[in-house]
Design a protein around this motif. Structure first.
Motif, PDB file in Angstrom:
ATOM      1  N   ARG A  33       0.726  -1.222  -0.297  1.00 37.17           N
ATOM      2  CA  ARG A  33      -0.077  -0.012   0.097  1.00 37.17           C
ATOM      3  C   ARG A  33       0.758   1.194   0.094  1.00 37.17           C
ATOM      4  NH1 ARG A  33      -5.370  -1.226   1.576  1.00 37.17           N
ATOM      5  NH2 ARG A  33      -6.032   0.825   1.970  1.00 37.17           N
ATOM      6  N   SER A  34       1.969   1.256   0.695  1.00 38.28           N
ATOM      7  CA  SER A  34       2.817   2.355   0.917  1.00 38.28           C
ATOM      8  C   SER A  34       3.575   2.711  -0.392  1.00 38.28           C
ATOM      9  CB  SER A  34       3.664   2.399   1.961  1.00 38.28           C
ATOM     10  OG  SER A  34       4.547   1.024   1.842  1.00 38.28           O
ATOM     11  N   ARG A  35       3.967   1.745  -1.200  1.00 43.38           N
ATOM     12  CA  ARG A  35       4.845   1.777  -2.447  1.00 43.38           C
ATOM     13  C   ARG A  35       3.789   2.228  -3.577  1.00 43.38           C
ATOM     14  NH1 ARG A  35      10.083   0.566  -2.430  1.00 43.38           N
ATOM     15  NH2 ARG A  35      11.005  -0.364  -0.594  1.00 43.38           N
ATOM     16  N   TRP A  36       2.359   1.594  -3.423  1.00 42.52           N
ATOM     17  CA  TRP A  36       1.780   1.683  -4.553  1.00 42.52           C
ATOM     18  C   TRP A  36       1.195   3.281  -4.273  1.00 42.52           C
ATOM     19  CZ3 TRP A  36      -3.171   3.756  -5.742  1.00 42.52           C
ATOM     20  CH2 TRP A  36      -3.786   3.222  -6.897  1.00 42.52           C
ATOM     21  N   THR A  37       1.224   4.133  -3.032  1.00 44.29           N
ATOM     22  CA  THR A  37       0.743   5.383  -2.999  1.00 44.29           C
ATOM     23  C   THR A  37       1.808   6.085  -3.311  1.00 44.29           C
ATOM     24  OG1 THR A  37      -0.638   4.602  -1.005  1.00 44.29           O
ATOM     25  CG2 THR A  37      -0.067   6.965  -1.311  1.00 44.29           C
ATOM     26  N   GLU A  38       3.034   5.940  -3.134  1.00 43.28           N
ATOM     27  CA  GLU A  38       4.228   6.571  -3.726  1.00 43.28           C
ATOM     28  C   GLU A  38       4.312   6.693  -5.133  1.00 43.28           C
ATOM     29  OE1 GLU A  38       7.560   4.495  -2.236  1.00 43.28           O
ATOM     30  OE2 GLU A  38       7.268   5.184   0.084  1.00 43.28           O
ATOM     31  N   ASN A  99       9.235   0.603 -17.139  1.00 47.99           N
ATOM     32  CA  ASN A  99      10.062   1.520 -16.474  1.00 47.99           C
ATOM     33  C   ASN A  99      10.365   0.926 -15.191  1.00 47.99           C
ATOM     34  OD1 ASN A  99      10.947   3.769 -14.915  1.00 47.99           O
ATOM     35  ND2 ASN A  99       9.632   5.214 -15.773  1.00 47.99           N
ATOM     36  N   PRO A 100      11.793   1.042 -14.684  1.00 39.39           N
ATOM     37  CA  PRO A 100      12.108   0.316 -13.564  1.00 39.39           C
ATOM     38  C   PRO A 100      11.422   1.136 -12.365  1.00 39.39           C
ATOM     39  CG  PRO A 100      13.984   0.664 -14.658  1.00 39.39           C
ATOM     40  CD  PRO A 100      12.881   1.418 -15.619  1.00 39.39           C
ATOM     41  N   LYS A 101      11.019   2.474 -12.428  1.00 40.27           N
ATOM     42  CA  LYS A 101      10.210   3.064 -11.309  1.00 40.27           C
ATOM     43  C   LYS A 101       8.890   2.485 -11.121  1.00 40.27           C
ATOM     44  CE  LYS A 101      12.343   7.541 -12.019  1.00 40.27           C
ATOM     45  NZ  LYS A 101      11.872   8.913 -12.393  1.00 40.27           N
ATOM     46  N   GLU A 102       8.349   1.632 -12.030  1.00 40.19           N
ATOM     47  CA  GLU A 102       7.086   0.738 -11.755  1.00 40.19           C
ATOM     48  C   GLU A 102       7.230  -0.300 -10.965  1.00 40.19           C
ATOM     49  OE1 GLU A 102       5.336  -0.013 -15.763  1.00 40.19           O
ATOM     50  OE2 GLU A 102       5.729   2.030 -16.491  1.00 40.19           O
ATOM     51  N   LYS A 129       8.256 -10.620  -9.444  1.00 39.60           N
ATOM     52  CA  LYS A 129       8.038  -9.151  -9.430  1.00 39.60           C
ATOM     53  C   LYS A 129       6.576  -8.714  -9.106  1.00 39.60           C
ATOM     54  CE  LYS A 129      12.370  -8.183 -11.709  1.00 39.60           C
ATOM     55  NZ  LYS A 129      13.256  -7.370 -12.614  1.00 39.60           N
ATOM     56  N   VAL A 130       6.619  -7.644  -8.438  1.00 39.58           N
ATOM     57  CA  VAL A 130       5.223  -6.839  -8.352  1.00 39.58           C
ATOM     58  C   VAL A 130       5.332  -5.606  -8.604  1.00 39.58           C
ATOM     59  CG1 VAL A 130       3.541  -6.428  -6.615  1.00 39.58           C
ATOM     60  CG2 VAL A 130       4.643  -8.304  -6.354  1.00 39.58           C
ATOM     61  N   ILE A 131       4.637  -5.219 -10.072  1.00 35.46           N
ATOM     62  CA  ILE A 131       4.726  -3.952 -10.560  1.00 35.46           C
ATOM     63  C   ILE A 131       3.383  -3.329 -10.662  1.00 35.46           C
ATOM     64  CG2 ILE A 131       6.521  -4.718 -11.960  1.00 35.46           C
ATOM     65  CD1 ILE A 131       4.832  -5.139 -14.302  1.00 35.46           C
ATOM     66  N   ILE A 132       3.293  -2.066 -10.687  1.00 36.44           N
ATOM     67  CA  ILE A 132       2.142  -1.156 -10.803  1.00 36.44           C
ATOM     68  C   ILE A 132       1.425  -1.649 -12.206  1.00 36.44           C
ATOM     69  CG2 ILE A 132       2.660   0.522  -9.308  1.00 36.44           C
ATOM     70  CD1 ILE A 132       2.949   2.173 -11.936  1.00 36.44           C
TER      71      ILE A 132
END
Length: 229
Positions: A33-38, A99-102, A129-132
């Motif tokens: 949740r925290s990373r998804w929000t970021e 994108n690595p940021k995803e 891997k868990v990506i957005i």
């Protein structure tokens, strides 16, 4: 330096009865949740998830309908699908090109048995891997991509099923869902992945009666049955 995106876990982290958890979140929930929000705040999604119009349709199935206009407009154009068993095509978009940021997390299960330890020593440590999902359906919408470097097509494997189940068990939130859509079933990318997201509505499948279709034990007594994971 420790990679903060790697999320390690064991079977001891599994939560088998979410109904007994009183408004708490697991380590996995907090991290996801925290990373998804970021990522949302960093503008990595194609649109914002404002208040979506959600309805429970009348009828015995109580289907959940949601109006998400922006997903219909902004979603990546699906690849041409000619077969549900279509081969992976490296020329098409796949999740090794994101994108690595995803990247949200990389799930890594720590070995607890001699079998797992041998697999790890042999260099076959499994990765997921868990990506957005850049075109989200709900809060926390992510994609679980097992062994992305092996370029599996969008056909379920034993590992994919296991990773989906284990991810659900890592969450203490009864609203966390994991699902799979095949080629021909609205999957837009032919690279093995599952969907995960939080949906605070009960699904009919949660309370539907079920019965086993295959017994792993045969005529053996319960204490003689092997555990298949």
């Amino acid at each position: 330096m420790v990679d903060s995106t790697v999320f390690t876990y064991t079977n001891k982290d599994f939560i088998n009865d979410v109904c007994s958890v009183q408004q708490t979140r697991s380590r996995f929930d907090i991290a996801l949740r925290s990373r998804w929000t970021e990522k949302r705040n960093a503008g990595l999604f194609r649109y914002h998830l404002d208040d979506l119009e959600t309805r429970i349709l009348p009828g015995p199935c109580s289907y959940i309908a949601q109006l998400n206009i922006m997903r219909g407009i902004e979603r990546r154009k699906p690849q041409e699908i000619l077969s549900v068993r279509q081969n992976f095509d490296p020329k098409q978009f796949n999740f090794n090109q994101i994108n690595p940021k995803e990247l949200l997390l990389e799930l890594l299960k720590e070995s607890e048995s001699s079998c797992e330890a041998r697999c790890h020593r042999n260099g076959s440590k499994r990765k997921c891997k868990v990506i957005i999902n850049v075109s989200p359906l709900e809060f926390g919408h992510c994609l679980l991509v097992p062994e992305p470097d092996r370029c599996h097509p969008q056909i379920l494997t034993h590992l994919a099923v296991q990773m989906g189940i284990e991810t659900v068990l890592l969450s203490a939130d009864p609203g966390f869902r994991v699902g799979f859509n095949s080629l021909g079933g609205f999957a837009s990318v032919n690279h093995l992945h599952l969907h995960g997201y939080y949906l605070n509505h009960q699904l009919r499948i949660e309370t539907s009666p079920a019965e086993p279709i295959l017994s792993m034990c045969g005529s053996q007594s319960p204490h003689q049955c092997e555990s298949y994971t």
